[in-house]
Design an enzyme around this catalytic site. Structure first.
Site, PDB file in Angstrom:
ATOM      1  N   ASP A  57       1.268 -14.086  12.696  1.00 12.89           N
ATOM      2  CA  ASP A  57       0.165 -14.666  11.925  1.00 12.89           C
ATOM      3  C   ASP A  57      -0.710 -13.504  11.429  1.00 12.89           C
ATOM      4  O   ASP A  57      -1.395 -12.861  12.227  1.00 12.89           O
ATOM      5  CB  ASP A  57      -0.638 -15.597  12.838  1.00 12.89           C
ATOM      6  CG  ASP A  57      -1.710 -16.357  12.081  1.00 12.89           C
ATOM      7  OD1 ASP A  57      -2.131 -15.867  11.008  1.00 12.89           O
ATOM      8  OD2 ASP A  57      -2.120 -17.424  12.560  1.00 12.89           O
ATOM      9  N   LYS A 111      -8.931 -14.931  15.649  1.00 13.94           N
ATOM     10  CA  LYS A 111      -9.081 -14.516  14.250  1.00 13.94           C
ATOM     11  C   LYS A 111     -10.517 -14.181  13.871  1.00 13.94           C
ATOM     12  O   LYS A 111     -10.921 -14.388  12.723  1.00 13.94           O
ATOM     13  CB  LYS A 111      -8.513 -15.585  13.304  1.00 13.94           C
ATOM     14  CG  LYS A 111      -7.051 -15.892  13.598  1.00 13.94           C
ATOM     15  CD  LYS A 111      -6.497 -17.020  12.781  1.00 13.94           C
ATOM     16  CE  LYS A 111      -5.074 -17.310  13.223  1.00 13.94           C
ATOM     17  NZ  LYS A 111      -4.463 -18.425  12.562  1.00 13.94           N
ATOM     18  N   GLU A 130       0.851  -1.195   0.000  1.00 14.96           N
ATOM     19  CA  GLU A 130       0.000   0.000   0.000  1.00 14.96           C
ATOM     20  C   GLU A 130       0.879   1.235   0.000  1.00 14.96           C
ATOM     21  O   GLU A 130       1.497   1.581   1.018  1.00 14.96           O
ATOM     22  CB  GLU A 130      -0.916   0.010   1.220  1.00 14.96           C
ATOM     23  CG  GLU A 130      -1.835   1.217   1.180  1.00 14.96           C
ATOM     24  CD  GLU A 130      -2.860   1.258   2.295  1.00 14.96           C
ATOM     25  OE1 GLU A 130      -3.058   0.239   2.957  1.00 14.96           O
ATOM     26  OE2 GLU A 130      -3.452   2.333   2.462  1.00 14.96           O
ATOM     27  N   HIS A 148     -12.602  26.079   4.983  1.00 13.39           N
ATOM     28  CA  HIS A 148     -12.230  27.489   4.796  1.00 13.39           C
ATOM     29  C   HIS A 148     -12.727  27.979   3.455  1.00 13.39           C
ATOM     30  O   HIS A 148     -13.252  29.071   3.320  1.00 13.39           O
ATOM     31  CB  HIS A 148     -10.705  27.638   4.872  1.00 13.39           C
ATOM     32  CG  HIS A 148     -10.212  27.734   6.268  1.00 13.39           C
ATOM     33  ND1 HIS A 148      -8.908  27.997   6.579  1.00 13.39           N
ATOM     34  CD2 HIS A 148     -10.848  27.600   7.450  1.00 13.39           C
ATOM     35  CE1 HIS A 148      -8.757  28.007   7.890  1.00 13.39           C
ATOM     36  NE2 HIS A 148      -9.935  27.760   8.432  1.00 13.39           N
TER      37      HIS A 148
END
Ligand code: ADP
Length: 572
Positions: free
Chosen positions: A449, A373, A241, A547
């Site tokens: 993991d 998990k 990423e 703004h």
């Protein structure tokens, strides 16, 4: 277009070790630029000059021979040298500019047998693919030793199960190559981009991955220095990423320029909760009462602790659903993440209980009250693995200079987004901006993991204005960071190197468990940095937009936008 592949080395031959950057057994492709032991631009210059000089000389000689009616095949020594120079420089220049055929000639060696599959060959394979999918194996097998050819054919025909190759051949690399070739013939897919060589397949056998056919490469970036509890740390992050490492790095900078972050490990215990069933809810309740009676704890602990030198029972929490009982055992696990350890201890206790509760039917060693998990409130409330809180005070000038925003905007955004917004979404432990981004990248780099990022990323991010509203107090509270520095993927060479970078490689002999706890604090503090940077980027964007919308500022907004984004990762 040509596709270049490497033939695996003959079986039995030892893989070559490269002294520099290559991994074990990795081979270095010879490039045209390696022709002379000189910098590439000098090599280019020499061969270009040689080419030009030889060409000019030979052209002149040719013209003179035509004028003097000398036969062309009568050549002097100087002309032979000029011809050799022309050919050599031509080969060099062609190969340098990427003519693959010539490159293959240049780079060919005894050790590295490259061969070329032309596009027709490849198309033929692609055409064979549908047949293969219908059950007729693709043609054009790879060149393999005859012995391996037979094994591949047997695997394709289903006569040898693919999973026995490692044990049967006693050579993990060879097993992976044969499995891959069989897969290629069955599917008609080459998987050219998936590397096969350069990986130690023996290191994953029986531990990390079954039925290997290659490995996936991931870049590892580093964020830091991260100043945490007086340590200067460089945090390895494996990710694809874009912007994630840069953003975390910016957060690290803001923290370091403000004096650093500090952390506390609130709890350290891995859990496993078997599910058992009784003939009646009353009987289930009797076992619950037995397990939760403090008078029985010592006996249970002795039975549980037989599993390991490091697993120490901390407590049992029970829940009932009808006649089903869920017992959530919690134990310390030293430097291991601890799932195996706690499971073994739980099995010991179940065996022990069976004598006094013979009507207990063990449904599963894991009854999901663990909860591993999966997103679950029990982890969020009671914790699992390491429960960590990490905090920092970011100075007003750092918020302005490094984060390009202001304290008030950050606090406001955090309330609206991470607290109220997540409440609106019905979040469970998701009161943060992107904790899982950082958690997962560190998990992959350090051999954790990755599936445990589900609960390990549970995090509440709190931002407050302090010191009369000038400075920012930021904290992340993460109740279930599940990490270890021994066992599983942590022992693989690259992951182990990343743990070493953090100074937490392997077991801590003086104080078992302190390496894993330190790693958990690193995860939390990197999350702190990531949260700080992302929230700031969003706050800066929000401020500029509002703004512009409300026209409160006479400032040139395009300039303000450029300023706000100048030092800011583009996506985050
Ligand atoms: P997990 O329980 O996380 O699945 P493993 O069972 O794969 O981990 O690895 C833990 C193993 O490492 C155990 O066999 C344990 O005895 C050993 N070990 C060695 N030193 C330590 C330590 N400091 N902390 C925890 N385990 C250790």
């Amino acid at each position: 277009m040509e596709v270049r592949r490497r033939v695996p080395p003959p079986h039995g031959s030892a893989p070559r070790r490269q002294p520099a950057t290559g991994g074990e057994g990795e081979r270095v492709r010879v490039q045209a630029g390696d022709a002379l032991p000189l910098p590439i631009r000098h090599t280019n210059l020499i061969f270009s000059a040689l080419f030009a000089a030889s060409l000019v000389y030979l052209m002149r000689r040719w013209r003179e021979k035509i004028r003097s009616s000398t036969p062309l095949h009568v050549v002097s020594l100087a002309e032979i040298f000029a011809i050799c120079g022309l050919v050599a420089s031509l080969i060099y220049l062609l190969s340098f500019f990427g003519i693959a055929f010539v490159q293959s000639v240049v780079s060919n060696s005894d050790d590295e047998e490259d061969y070329i599959i032309d596009s027709r060959h490849k198309q033929a394979r692609a055409a064979a693919a549908p047949c293969a999918l219908l059950g007729s194996p693709a043609a054009a097998p790879e060149k393999m030793p005859e012995e391996d050819e037979e094994i591949v054919a047997a695997v394709v025909a289903g006569k040898i199960p693919s999973y026995v190759l490692e044990t049967r051949l006693g050579d993990c690399r060879r097993a992976a190559g044969i499995r891959r070739e069989a897969l290629r013939r069955i599917t008609g897919r080459d998987m050219d981009g998936l590397p096969l060589d350069g990986f130690d397949y023996a290191s994953i056998l029986g531990q990390c991955c079954e039925l290997p056919v290659g490995y996936v490469q991931l870049p590892v970036g580093v964020a830091g220095p991260l100043l945490l509890d007086g340590r200067r740390l460089y945090v390895p992050m494996a990710t694809t990423e874009g912007c994630l490492v840069a953003s975390t790095n910016r957060g690290c900078k803001a923290i370091a320029e403000s004096g650093g972050a500090s952390s506390v490990v609130l709890k350290d215990g891995m859990t496993r909760a078997p599910a058992v069933r009784f003939p009646s809810a009353r009987r289930a309740a009797e076992l619950k009462a037995f397990l939760e009676d403090p008078a029985n704890f010592d006996t249970l602990a002795v039975v549980f602790n037989r599993s390991s030198r490091f697993g120490r029972l901390q407590g049992v929490k029970c829940a009932i659903a009808g006649r089903n009982l869920y017992m959530r055992f919690s134990c310390s696990t030293g430097d291991a993440m601890g799932m195996n350890m706690v499971s073994k201890g739980v099995q010991n206790v179940l065996d022990y209980l069976q004598a006094d509760f013979p009507d207990m039917d063990v449904i599963s060693i894991s009854g999901n009250f663990c909860s591993d998990k999966k997103s679950a409130a029990v982890n969020w409330i009671d914790g699992r693995g390491k429960s960590v809180v990490c905090e920092a005070v970011i100075k007003e000038e750092v918020v302005k200079k490094v984060l390009k925003t202001n304290v008030q905007a950050l606090v406001e955004l955090n309330v609206i987004k991470n607290l109220a917004g997540s409440a609106v979404a019905g979040a469970l432990g998701g009161f943060n901006a992107h904790a899982s981004n950082i958690v997962t990248a560190i998990f992959i780099a350090t051999g954790q993991d990755p599936a445990q990022n589900v609960e390990s990323s549970q995090c509440i991010t709190m931002l407050e204005a302090i010191n009369d509203g000038k400075d920012l107090h930021i904290s992340v509270t993460m109740p279930s960071i599940e990490v270890g520095t021994v066992g599983g993927g942590t022992q693989l060479a690259p992951q182990s190197a990343c743990l070493d970078l953090l100074g937490v490689k392997g077991a801590n002999r003086e104080s078992p468990g302190s390496n894993a706890r330190l790693l958990a604090t690193v995860v939390a503090s990197a999350v702190l940095a990531g949260e700080l940077s992302l929230i700031s980027a969003q706050a800066a964007g929000h401020l500029v937009q509002s703004h512009m919308k409300y026209n409160r500022s006479s400032k040139d907004m395009s300039k303000a936008l450029a300023e706000a984004t100048a030092d800011k990762p583009k996506k985050c």
